[in-house]
Design a protein around this motif. Structure first.
Motif, mmCIF file in Angstrom:
data_model
loop_
_atom_site.group_PDB
_atom_site.id
_atom_site.type_symbol
_atom_site.label_atom_id
_atom_site.label_comp_id
_atom_site.label_asym_id
_atom_site.label_seq_id
_atom_site.Cartn_x
_atom_site.Cartn_y
_atom_site.Cartn_z
ATOM 1 N N ALA A 83 0.632 -0.927 -0.211
ATOM 2 C CA ALA A 83 0.005 -0.288 0.129
ATOM 3 C C ALA A 83 1.003 1.190 0.076
ATOM 4 C CB ALA A 83 -1.259 -0.260 1.062
ATOM 5 N N ARG A 125 -0.362 1.716 -7.099
ATOM 6 C CA ARG A 125 -1.739 0.560 -7.285
ATOM 7 C C ARG A 125 -2.516 1.214 -8.536
ATOM 8 N NH1 ARG A 125 -3.113 -3.264 -3.731
ATOM 9 N NH2 ARG A 125 -5.629 -3.239 -4.981
ATOM 10 N N THR A 126 -1.836 1.539 -9.825
ATOM 11 C CA THR A 126 -2.322 1.851 -11.080
ATOM 12 C C THR A 126 -1.548 0.932 -12.025
ATOM 13 O OG1 THR A 126 -2.915 3.972 -9.914
ATOM 14 C CG2 THR A 126 -2.522 3.941 -12.690
ATOM 15 N N GLU A 148 -10.224 -2.570 -12.863
ATOM 16 C CA GLU A 148 -10.996 -2.632 -12.016
ATOM 17 C C GLU A 148 -11.808 -3.166 -11.073
ATOM 18 O OE1 GLU A 148 -15.384 0.548 -12.205
ATOM 19 O OE2 GLU A 148 -14.370 -0.123 -14.056
ATOM 20 N N ALA A 149 -11.926 -4.382 -11.143
ATOM 21 C CA ALA A 149 -12.274 -5.581 -10.421
ATOM 22 C C ALA A 149 -10.835 -5.425 -9.533
ATOM 23 C CB ALA A 149 -12.692 -6.871 -11.243
ATOM 24 N N ALA A 150 -9.896 -5.447 -9.465
ATOM 25 C CA ALA A 150 -9.069 -5.394 -8.827
ATOM 26 C C ALA A 150 -8.646 -4.131 -7.705
ATOM 27 C CB ALA A 150 -7.685 -6.065 -9.049
ATOM 28 N N GLY A 151 -9.339 -3.148 -7.987
ATOM 29 C CA GLY A 151 -8.987 -1.953 -7.617
ATOM 30 C C GLY A 151 -7.893 -1.662 -7.443
ATOM 31 N N TYR A 152 -7.642 -1.369 -8.919
ATOM 32 C CA TYR A 152 -6.942 -0.313 -9.407
ATOM 33 C C TYR A 152 -6.679 0.701 -10.617
ATOM 34 C CZ TYR A 152 -2.282 -3.305 -8.471
ATOM 35 O OH TYR A 152 -0.905 -4.055 -7.738
ATOM 36 N N GLY A 153 -6.260 1.519 -10.881
ATOM 37 C CA GLY A 153 -6.466 2.723 -11.549
ATOM 38 C C GLY A 153 -5.668 2.138 -12.666
#
Length: 336
Positions: free
Chosen positions: A56, A61-62, A87-92
Motif C-alpha cells: 500500500a 495501485r495503478t 477495475e475489479a482488482a481495485g487498480y486505476g
C-alpha cells in the motif's frame, strides 16, 4: 540473487499472502506469526517493493497501457478487457499513446521514472521495441499484448495467427476455391508473416501453388484493401477468393469487387481476420477469423496483477489464446 517474497514465505513457513499482510501492517496476522515473518525479513535482507507484494505504501495501485493508436478497430475490445480486470482488482489505469514517436516515448519514460504506475501493458507501437526493452531490463513489470511474434524474452499474450490463417485456407479449399489472392498486413510484423506461413501450408497440402493467385502487401486499411483488389481486377489476375489479413482490408476488397461487377461470394469469396463489429454488418456479412481481443486484454492484465500481488512471477512464456473461424455470407460453407 535478489531475495523475493517467495523466499521469505518459504523460510517463515507461511503463505505469500501472509507475508504481504505483514508488510502492509494488516491486523489479520497473529502477533507471533508477524514477529517470525519480520525476523525472517531481517535475516534474509529482503527489501519489499510494489513489484513483489503490491505494498500500500510505495505502490500507486495503478497500471499503464501503451497503445499504438486509438483508431485501430479492435483496440477498444482489448482496452475494455484490460479495464474490466484492472477495475475489479481495485487498480486505476493510465492510458498512453505514441502518435509522436520518440517524443511520446520520452514523455512515457518520464512517467516510469516518476513511479506513476506499478506495471505496464503494451500493445507494441511501431519502433518502440528498443525503449520497451530498456524499461524491461530496468525492472518495469510488463506484459505485451499481441507482440507480433518479434520477441521471446517479454511476457506476452498473443493469439494463434498461423492456425487462424490455416483455418481460413482450409475453409476456402473445402468450398472449391483454388486461386486465392492474399492481401497481407505490413510484412515487418511477425503476426503477418505467421498468417502468410499458415495459409501457404494448407495450399501446399492441397497441391496448390503456395502463393495462390498472388500475395499483395497491404497496410491493414480499408483503402489499401480496396486498391489492391481493384488493381488485381484491372490487371486481369485470375482469382476466385480473397484472404485479407484484417477485416478492414477485407471490407475494402468487397467494395472493389462490387465496383468491378464481381459477385461476392458467387464469383469471389472473401475472408478477413479479427472479427471486428463491422464484420457482421457488411453486405454481405464477412467470414473472418476471430481474435479473442477482449480475452487477450483480460489475460494480460491478470498476469500483471498476479505478479504485482506476489501470486505468480512474470516469465517470458507466452500466453496464447486460440482463434476461431466465423463463417458468414462472404464465404459460406460447402452447404452455404
Amino acid at each position: 540473487m535478489r531475495v523475493t517474497i517467495t523466499d521469505v514465505a518459504r523460510a517463515a513457513a507461511v503463505s505469500k499472502t501472509t507475508v504481504s499482510r505483514v508488510l502492509n501492517g494488516k491486523s489479520e496476522v497473529d502477533v507471533r506469526t508477524a514477529e517470525r515473518v519480520r525476523a525472517v525479513i531481517a535475516e534474509l535482507g529482503y527489501v519489499p517493493s510494489s513489484r513483489a507484494v503490491g505494498l500500500a505504501r510505495g505502490s500507486s495501485r495503478t497500471l499503464a497501457i501503451l497503445l499504438p493508436s486509438l483508431t485501430w478497430p479492435w483496440i477498444g475490445e482489448v482496452v475494455q478487457g484490460v479495464a474490466d480486470t484492472v477495475e475489479a482488482a481495485g487498480y486505476g489505469l493510465l492510458l498512453f499513446t505514441c502518435h509522436q514517436g520518440e517524443a511520446s516515448m520520452a514523455r512515457f519514460t518520464s512517467q516510469v521514472s516518476a513511479r506513476a504506475f506499478d506495471g505496464l501493458l503494451a500493445i507494441e507501437p511501431d519502433d518502440s521495441l528498443g525503449s520497451l526493452a530498456v524499461l524491461h531490463r530496468k525492472g518495469l513489470p510488463m506484459v505485451v499484448i499481441d507482440d507480433r511474434g518479434r520477441r521471446a524474452d517479454f511476457p506476452s499474450v498473443a493469439t494463434t495467427n498461423a492456425a487462424g490463417a490455416a483455418a481460413a485456407a482450409r475453409h476456402l479449399t473445402a468450398t472449391g476455391r483454388r486461386r486465392p489472392l492474399v492481401v497481407t498486413g505490413p510484412l515487418r510484423f511477425g503476426c503477418v508473416r505467421d498468417r502468410v506461413t499458415g495459409f501457404q501450408s494448407v495450399l501446399r497440402e492441397a497441391g496448390l501453388p503456395p502463393a495462390g493467385a498472388g500475395i499483395v502487401e497491404g497496410d491493414f486499411t480499408l483503402r489499401r484493401g480496396e486498391e489492391s483488389v481493384g488493381r488485381a481486377v484491372a490487371e486481369r489476375l485470375a482469382f476466385d477468393s480473397v484472404f485479407a489479413h484484417n477485416d478492414l482490408s477485407a471490407t475494402g476488397a468487397v467494395r472493389a469487387l462490387h465496383a468491378a461487377g464481381r459477385r461476392v461470394p458467387e464469383d469471389v469469396a472473401v475472408v478477413g481476420f479479427d472479427d471486428i463489429p463491422l464484420a457482421a454488418y457488411g453486405e454481405p456479412a464477412l467470414t473472418t477469423v476471430r481474435q479473442p481481443m477482449r480475452a487477450m486484454g483480460e489475460r494480460a492484465a491478470r498476469r500483471l496483477l498476479d505478479h504485482l500481488g506476489g501470486i505468480a512471477p512474470l516469465d517470458p512464456t507466452p500466453t496464447v489464446l486460440p482463434t476461431e473461424l466465423v463463417v458468414r455470407a462472404s464465404a459460406p460453407g460447402p452447404a452455404g
